[in-house]
Design a protein around this motif. Structure first.
Motif, PDB file in Angstrom:
ATOM      1  N   LYS A  98       0.839  -1.206   0.000  1.00 39.06           N
ATOM      2  CA  LYS A  98       0.000   0.000   0.000  1.00 39.06           C
ATOM      3  C   LYS A  98       0.874   1.257   0.000  1.00 39.06           C
ATOM      4  O   LYS A  98       0.485   2.285  -0.575  1.00 39.06           O
ATOM      5  N   ALA A  99       2.034   1.186   0.630  1.00 38.76           N
ATOM      6  CA  ALA A  99       2.911   2.358   0.682  1.00 38.76           C
ATOM      7  C   ALA A  99       3.518   2.662  -0.684  1.00 38.76           C
ATOM      8  O   ALA A  99       3.689   3.832  -1.049  1.00 38.76           O
ATOM      9  N   VAL A 100       3.883   1.640  -1.473  1.00 42.98           N
ATOM     10  CA  VAL A 100       4.563   1.881  -2.740  1.00 42.98           C
ATOM     11  C   VAL A 100       3.590   2.112  -3.893  1.00 42.98           C
ATOM     12  O   VAL A 100       4.006   2.568  -4.958  1.00 42.98           O
ATOM     13  N   GLN A 101       2.293   1.803  -3.687  1.00 46.07           N
ATOM     14  CA  GLN A 101       1.324   1.977  -4.776  1.00 46.07           C
ATOM     15  C   GLN A 101       1.223   3.447  -5.163  1.00 46.07           C
ATOM     16  O   GLN A 101       1.060   4.333  -4.339  1.00 46.07           O
ATOM     17  N   TRP A 102       1.374   3.719  -6.457  1.00 47.69           N
ATOM     18  CA  TRP A 102       1.255   5.042  -7.091  1.00 47.69           C
ATOM     19  C   TRP A 102       2.386   5.999  -6.717  1.00 47.69           C
ATOM     20  O   TRP A 102       2.277   7.205  -6.899  1.00 47.69           O
ATOM     21  N   GLN A 103       3.522   5.481  -6.211  1.00 45.23           N
ATOM     22  CA  GLN A 103       4.646   6.364  -5.884  1.00 45.23           C
ATOM     23  C   GLN A 103       5.437   6.691  -7.164  1.00 45.23           C
ATOM     24  O   GLN A 103       5.671   5.827  -8.010  1.00 45.23           O
ATOM     25  N   VAL A 104       5.838   7.952  -7.298  1.00 49.44           N
ATOM     26  CA  VAL A 104       6.618   8.415  -8.453  1.00 49.44           C
ATOM     27  C   VAL A 104       8.048   8.649  -7.974  1.00 49.44           C
ATOM     28  O   VAL A 104       8.344   9.667  -7.335  1.00 49.44           O
ATOM     29  N   MET A 105       8.911   7.679  -8.266  1.00 53.78           N
ATOM     30  CA  MET A 105      10.341   7.780  -7.934  1.00 53.78           C
ATOM     31  C   MET A 105      11.141   7.219  -9.092  1.00 53.78           C
ATOM     32  O   MET A 105      10.760   6.183  -9.666  1.00 53.78           O
ATOM     33  N   GLY A 295      -2.127  14.461  -9.209  1.00 53.86           N
ATOM     34  CA  GLY A 295      -0.757  14.698  -8.737  1.00 53.86           C
ATOM     35  C   GLY A 295       0.291  14.068  -9.651  1.00 53.86           C
ATOM     36  O   GLY A 295       1.315  14.674  -9.958  1.00 53.86           O
ATOM     37  N   VAL A 296       0.008  12.841 -10.137  1.00 56.30           N
ATOM     38  CA  VAL A 296       0.928  12.173 -11.045  1.00 56.30           C
ATOM     39  C   VAL A 296       1.019  12.923 -12.362  1.00 56.30           C
ATOM     40  O   VAL A 296       2.104  13.099 -12.937  1.00 56.30           O
ATOM     41  N   GLU A 297      -0.135  13.390 -12.877  1.00 54.18           N
ATOM     42  CA  GLU A 297      -0.118  14.149 -14.129  1.00 54.18           C
ATOM     43  C   GLU A 297       0.645  15.455 -13.980  1.00 54.18           C
ATOM     44  O   GLU A 297       1.378  15.869 -14.894  1.00 54.18           O
TER      45      GLU A 297
END
Length: 921
Positions: A98-105, A295-297
């Motif tokens: 759940k922590a890494v889902q949708w993270q932008v790194m 936020g990702v966009e």
């Protein structure tokens, strides 16, 4: 997923035509690859894909293992994934995913670092952890987790002890570490709002951690017995007392877990997403929330704009479409552009001059400052010969090493193969059953061109290799098959009747069929002079060689099986052992190898020996000998340690004896003075004895004291003599130990040469220095302490390709000019070039040329110093032998035979005998 050349392998999708055929022709025959689920329309496509999967060029993405085929890489990843998932804490998996889902790194390492920092001090219900209680660690199971709101209320925590109470069920419904595990919140804010140090845990102690130190301390055992009483109890702890087993949670395991569970699109600023199947299993939301999507966009748009701005700054803005200008406007624009370019050029020139002036000033300022002292030894190329060193007589240019004196050095690669073959035959003389011989003997042997008288060394070395190659697996008629494939390729190129020395491949294969078929069963007896070894050699090449492993196979076999017409009319001259010129005319008549071998040029003989040595290195006899040498090396290392320890003990005893003798020497001198004084006083006492009785009594007392002192002096003198005798004995023992150490060093060199051959060292320009004597079955000292040699020379090999690249990187420092100055134009060796020092004066000059201020040359100088006496002794012995052999031909000429025929059997290489010979394999 397995990777091939650092790229993931993408499975083949069915073609559009095949997808349409599912509806129109469902019974259509296709080819199905079961392991991957791929479907192919044709067998050729299926076979090509399967051949691709069978290539050993894939890499396991998890372990990094390479050299696997596709299916082995898939199986490796599957096994590693099973092991990793079994070790990783099951209760921690949903929280991490759940922590890494949708993270932008950008990098996976950064994501792993962030997750590790968030969860290293956060624990969940049901986790198996380690609890440290007064230095003793227990395995425990987390039963309850109390959030920070319970940190100051101990009674509220105790109220949840009863599992059946409503408060306990409400605590189980609370999800811990929600804020702390959210990577969108900065770590400082997350720890401030959800401090892991304020969490309390109820843990159930299960067992003691296994003692990895294997300690047998009784006190530790008693303490462990006391600690067992705590097992089964439940206690309250905080995170500073808890930890996870490193086999279940570490950065490396966390990285493998995240890599296995998440994926990311290759587009710019794409988020990490949990794979759908895994997200469904662990309850991770697979639909991106609208706020997260925006936020990702925004991040993606910002990254694209940033790259676009960088590109525009680099290339300039795109030109807008302009209206057509009049000639006057165009002329005005040109003048303006020229004016701008001129001003820009002038400004650039001014800035360049200012920069140069500034750099010159900084350089002068740096030169004025005191230079830091250089610590030697340092990199050899950084060491420069100063003017004072030149004036002091230091040699600037390296003495020229001879290339012309090396045998076969005029043929590229021939000398290197020649010395390699000689080294192999001498080093492994024991398992090959060959007595040592010198490099000069092998040179003259390979130039031996007459069948009568036969050369024993020629037959013995080939027979030894043939015996060794019998025990290595081979493919029957491999040479014939490779020649037939060569014929097919030549026919495809339109060379149906290609000839070598006038012989076609069909003629050669026909002649091969009749020679050496039972080579592995030939006796080749030593008593018969190894008769038939030439035919056995052809048979050995037929079964071991191919055109790829032996490029000159066709030429060599043609020369061994065919002879020119002229060879049947005129006999072979036996006046000299020198080789005739290479065959240039056509070979037409089939001839036995026992005659044709002696017409081979030296380079072909060297190629044959080199090939056989390369194959023989993999034999069981050679490997067993190498393992035996490794065992002996280990024993010698232990003996050397013991000898050095004994030597040190003897030296300490000698120093103690010397110290005691120095302490006793003044007392002995004083004792001598007292003795003489007492003697004088006793004489005076005797003269005056009649005058007084009192004086007589004192005289008797003095004589008694004098006797005791003389007795003590004699005892002391005896002890000094005994100490000197013991000192001499210890000195002899030390000399024996030093001789044994010298013998150990020689034995060590012999054994180490059987395992690996390394150069003595390298000079400043990366030229490798070789000394091949005293390795393997050869010895540096013969019976009676007589010096022995194998080559009697010091060889120099040019730098390798890698070393040349290192030199090329320093080209701006004038390394080429320095090489011309310090090596000379003729002395500059390229990769593959060889030269040698054969004279003592050349060796002394080379030793004086080495500069001990460099790392490589000080090591080389130390190694040469260590073996200097043996190197020079071998050189002297070789020079002496050459001088003797140069005078012998005049004495060997017989006046009884017509024409004073030369007696070839008196040559040193012809008088060599094999004392280790065997008659069968």
């Amino acid at each position: 997923m397995p990777t091939c050349r650092r790229k993931r392998v993408v499975l083949t999708e069915p073609s559009d035509a095949l997808l349409q055929a599912v509806k129109s022709d469902p019974n259509r025959q296709v080819f199905y690859l079961q392991q991957t689920g791929e479907i192919f329309e044709t067998y050729e496509a299926y076979a090509a894909r399967m051949s691709f999967y069978r290539l050993r060029q894939f890499q396991c993405e998890i372990t990094g293992k390479s050299g696997l085929d596709y299916f082995q890489a898939v199986e490796s990843e599957r096994q590693e994934a099973k092991t990793m998932h079994a070790r990783f804490p099951a209760r921690l998996k949903p929280a991490v995913l759940k922590a890494v889902q949708w993270q932008v790194m950008g990098r996976l390492d950064h994501l792993v670092e962030a997750v590790y920092e968030r969860f290293k001090d956060r624990y969940f219900k049901g986790e198996r952890v380690l609890v440290d209680i007064t230095g003793v660690k227990y395995y425990a199971l987390v039963e309850k987790v109390y959030p920070p709101k319970y940190s100051s209320d101990e009674k509220a925590r105790d109220a949840h002890k009863d599992p059946s109470s409503s408060s306990a069920s409400s605590l189980d419904d609370e999800v811990p570490h929600v804020i702390g595990g959210d990577l969108k919140i900065p770590i400082k804010d997350a720890n401030a709002r959800d401090d892991p140090m304020l969490y309390y845990y109820w843990v159930h102690l299960l067992e003691l951690e296994k003692d990895k130190s294997h300690s047998k301390d009784k006190t530790a055992a008693r303490e462990a017995e006391k600690d067992v009483r705590l097992l089964g109890s439940v206690m309250e702890v905080q995170c500073d007392m808890m930890s996870r087993d490193r086999l279940s949670f570490s950065k490396s395991i966390l990285r493998r877990f995240i890599r296995d569970c998440v994926d990311r699109d290759p587009a710019v600023a794409s988020p990490w997403t949990v794979k759908p199947i895994i997200a469904k299993r662990y309850g991770v939301d697979s639909i991106m929330p609208e706020e997260t999507r925006k936020g990702v966009e925004n991040i993606k748009k910002g990254e694209i704009d940033k790259r676009k701005k960088i590109w525009e700054d680099k290339e300039g803005p795109p030109n807008k479409k302009q209206k057509k200008l009049t000639p006057a406007q165009e002329e005005k624009g040109k003048r303006r552009t020229l004016s701008l370019l001129k001003r820009e050029r002038e400004a650039r020139d001014k800035a360049e001059k200012q920069k140069q002036a500034k750099e010159e000033a900084e350089r002068l300022e740096a030169e004025k400052k005191k230079k830091k002292p250089v610590r030697y030894p340092t990199e050899d190329l950084d060491v420069r010969i100063a003017d004072k060193d030149k004036k002091a007589g230091m040699r600037v240019q390296r003495p020229l090493a001879s290339r012309s004196t090396l045998p076969f050095n005029d043929i590229p690669g021939a000398f290197e193969a020649f010395v390699m073959a000689w080294n192999f035959l001498v080093v492994y003389g024991q398992p090959l059953h060959i007595s040592p011989f010198t490099l000069d003997d092998l040179e003259h042997t390979l130039r031996h061109s007459v069948a009568d008288p036969p050369c024993a060394l020629l037959g013995e070395i080939h027979t030894a290799l043939i015996f060794n190659l019998r025990n290595i697996s081979f493919t029957r008629h491999s040479a014939l098959l490779s020649l037939l494939r060569l014929k097919e390729s030549l026919e495809e190129e339109g060379q149906e009747r290609s000839r070598v020395f006038g012989v076609t491949i069909d003629d050669l294969t026909t002649a091969m069929a009749e020679v050496g078929n039972n080579w592995e069963r030939m006796a080749l007896k030593h008593a018969d002079g190894r008769e038939g070894w030439e035919e056995a050699l052809v048979g050995c090449l037929k079964d071991h060689a191919t055109t790829s492993s032996f490029p000159r196979l066709r030429e060599v076999l043609t020369r061994l099986l065919f002879s020119p017409e002229a060879s049947n009319e005129s006999p072979v001259s036996s006046t000299s052992a020198k080789m005739p010129s290479p065959v240039t005319e056509s070979l037409k008549i089939q001839s036995p190898p026992s005659k044709q071998y002696y017409a081979l040029p030296p380079e072909d003989r060297i190629v044959i020996l080199s090939f056989m040595c390369n194959v023989a290195i993999s034999s069981k006899a050679i490997h067993s000998h190498m393992e035996h040498c490794e065992e002996q090396l280990t024993a010698l290392r232990k003996e050397k340690i013991e000898v050095n320890r004994q030597k040190k003990q003897y030296l300490e005893e000698m120093n103690n004896i010397l110290g005691e003798s120095k302490e006793s020497s003044p007392s002995s001198q004083n004792g001598g003075d007292e003795d003489s004084t007492m003697q004088e006083s006793s004489e005076l006492s005797d003269v005056s004895e009649g005058t007084s009785d009192a004086n007589g009594k004192r005289s008797r007392q003095s004589r008694q004291a004098h006797a005791k002192e003389r007795e003590a002096a004699r005892a002391k003198q005896a002890s000094v003599k005994q100490a000197l005798a013991e000192h001499r004995r210890l000195d002899e023992e030390v000399n024996k130990l030093e001789r044994r150490l010298e013998g150990i060093e020689r034995e060590f060199r012999k054994l180490l040469g059987s395992v690996r051959v390394k150069p003595v060292g390298r000079d400043r320009f990366y030229n490798r220095i070789w000394w091949f004597d005293g390795m393997g079955s050869a010895s540096l000292v013969g019976s009676g302490g007589i010096a022995q040699y194998g080559t009697g020379r010091l060889f120099i090999q040019g730098p390798s390709e890698f070393d040349m690249e290192l030199l090329g990187k320093r080209r701006a420092e004038g390394i080429e000019e320095r090489r011309r100055e310090e090596e000379g134009e003729e002395g500059m060796l390229q990769p593959g070039d060889w030269a040698a020092y054969s004279e003592l004066e050349e060796l002394d000059d080379f030793f004086a040329w080495l500069n001990p201020k460099g790392h490589r040359e000080i090591a080389l100088k130390s190694a040469l110093t260590k073996w200097w006496s043996h190197i020079t002794a071998g050189m002297r012995k070789r020079i002496s032998d050459l001088n003797i052999n140069a005078k012998l031909p005049d004495a060997r000429r017989s006046t009884r035979t017509k024409g004073n025929a030369y007696d070839l059997t008196r040559e040193p290489y012809m008088m060599w005998t094999n004392r280790k010979a065997v008659t069968s394999a």
